[in-house]
Design an enzyme around this catalytic site. Structure first.
Site, PDB file in Angstrom:
ATOM      1  N   HIS A  84       0.815  -1.214   0.000  1.00 16.55           N
ATOM      2  CA  HIS A  84       0.000   0.000   0.000  1.00 16.55           C
ATOM      3  C   HIS A  84       0.850   1.266   0.000  1.00 16.55           C
ATOM      4  CE1 HIS A  84      -3.469  -2.481   2.019  1.00 16.55           C
ATOM      5  NE2 HIS A  84      -3.227  -2.843   0.759  1.00 16.55           N
ATOM      6  N   GLU A 139      -3.747  -6.428  -9.288  1.00 17.22           N
ATOM      7  CA  GLU A 139      -2.369  -6.169  -8.853  1.00 17.22           C
ATOM      8  C   GLU A 139      -1.445  -7.137  -9.572  1.00 17.22           C
ATOM      9  OE1 GLU A 139      -2.807  -6.546  -4.649  1.00 17.22           O
ATOM     10  OE2 GLU A 139      -4.117  -4.810  -4.527  1.00 17.22           O
ATOM     11  N   GLU A 173      -3.883 -13.353  -3.527  1.00 15.17           N
ATOM     12  CA  GLU A 173      -2.870 -12.310  -3.720  1.00 15.17           C
ATOM     13  C   GLU A 173      -1.626 -12.556  -2.881  1.00 15.17           C
ATOM     14  OE1 GLU A 173      -3.918  -8.491  -1.761  1.00 15.17           O
ATOM     15  OE2 GLU A 173      -5.966  -9.262  -1.741  1.00 15.17           O
TER      16      GLU A 173
END
Length: 400
Positions: free
Chosen positions: A230, A260, A356
């Site tokens: 982030h 992503e 992820e």
């Protein structure tokens, strides 16, 4: 002039993300829970629950907002600065509170809940100060935390929600392609990020012309900036051989989706390629494990084993996936559906979850940087449906 503590200001036509029947279905499930717990009125205060049960995604700017749900009523509460927009964008009634007198917000809520009732509240959102005011103004006979129950209800998506999430995943792909096209040596992170954001907002406007266009964003990181998932965008310029992290986040009516990907600028060295391929392998293993009956903890332990066999587990920095729906980096988290060792939730059809895996190799070591792949999957009756389309891995993402 005698100024009111609260009033109704309704003008324009209502425009909501879903049909009325969708909100009635959600409210019916909440009311069934309330009846079982003996709750007379729920005072919802979080952005995600107010948006989920009314369609209205508020902008707090330091002011409190709410939705009250009783056995027969659903009412949102907003500040005068928003005029009639909360009514137009929300299912049910809306009351505007004024700031001529302190705590008119709670007086407005009292006008719907009444005094001496059993009140449901969000224990993970309401501050100590606001909880004290709830007790002072509503004088409840009892209070019950409804945050865990509402989270469980939100974890199971309707067909209408899944359709919106699928459109969001498609939009994230559009942003991803715009970013990939903008990658070149010497380009700045911020300029590349803007290309992705602009492409997504135009796509949302095309797909959902009656929606509010707001809150979509991109995190595009390069080099050392990839070490955190982030990390904000900077003005760093791309160099040949840089590791990149592409992260697109379209927001459609409060619904967050994401894409992503790991990429490299023009070339990738052998050490980085080995780690990248291992992370891709974990990603593919994880996708194969997402099916009804599996628990979040079981899936996590199997991916942990994959990394441990390759002496990479120490470089994992967080869980392997999480729920999707009404949530954002600004608000909300359906923590009961995260791929972590301490979550024993059983996957069921209708849940939507990401895969992820991420590895972060410290600076100074071969293959330094953050590696991350991210797909969104809908749990089906016999497996999953991957609704992310942007390609992953070295074959596709050495670019520039």
């Amino acid at each position: 002039m005698e100024r009111p503590q609260h009033y109704r200001f309704h003008q324009g036509e209502k425009t909501l993300p879903f049909e009325d029947a969708e909100y009635e279905g959600r409210l019916a499930k909440l009311r069934a829970h309330m009846a079982g717990e003996g709750i007379d009125a729920c005072v919802l205060t979080s952005m995600h629950n107010v948006a989920y049960y009314s369609g209205f995604l508020y902008c707090s700017f330091g002011r409190p907002y709410a939705q009250v749900v009783t056995a027969t009523e659903t009412v949102t509460f907003s500040a005068g600065i928003d005029a009639a927009q909360p009514w137009r964008r929300g299912y049910g009634d809306n009351i505007t509170y004024t700031d001529w007198q302190r705590n008119n917000y709670w007086r407005a809520i009292l006008s719907v809940t009444g005094s001496g009732k059993v009140i449901g509240f969000e224990g993970d959102h309401l501050s100590i100060t606001q909880m004290a005011l709830l007790n002072e103004f509503l004088s409840p006979s009892a209070t019950k935390d409804i945050a865990p129950a509402t989270m469980r209800l939100r974890m199971h998506k309707s067909e209408a929600e899944i359709a919106l999430i699928r459109a969001g995943a498609n939009t994230a792909d559009v942003g991803g392609y715009a970013i990939r096209d903008a990658i070149r040596v010497g380009a700045r992170e911020v300029d590349i990020a803007m290309a992705g954001r602009d492409a997504m907002e135009l796509e949302i406007a095309r797909r959902f012309p009656d929606s509010e266009i707001r809150d979509s964003w991109v995190w595009f990181q390069s080099g050392i900036n990839t070490d955190g998932a982030h990390n904000p965008v900077t003005t760093r310029k791309l160099e040949c051989g840089d590791i990149l992290s592409l992260n697109t986040f379209p927001m459609i009516s409060g619904y967050y989706t994401a894409l992503e990907r790991t990429l490299f600028v023009e070339e990738v060295d052998d050490a980085s390629l080995k780690i990248w391929e291992a992370n891709v392998g974990a990603h593919e293993l994880g996708i194969s494990l997402l099916k009804p009956g599996a628990t979040c903890a079981e899936i996590t332990h199997k991916i942990n084993g994959f990394f441990a066999d390759r002496d990479l587990l120490q470089y994992r920095t967080f869980g392997y996936g999480h729920s999707f729906g009404v949530l954002s980096h600004y608000y909300g988290r359906e923590a009961g559906l995260e791929l972590r060792e301490d979550i024993d939730t059983v996957l069921e059809p209708g849940m939507v979850i990401s895969m992820e895996p991420m590895l972060t190799i410290p600076e100074g070591q071969p293959g330094a940087g953050g590696y991350r792949e991210h797909d969104i999957l809908v749990i089906t009756e016999d497996g999953n449906e991957n609704i992310t389309g942007f390609p992953y891995g070295p074959e596709h993402n050495v670019v520039g």
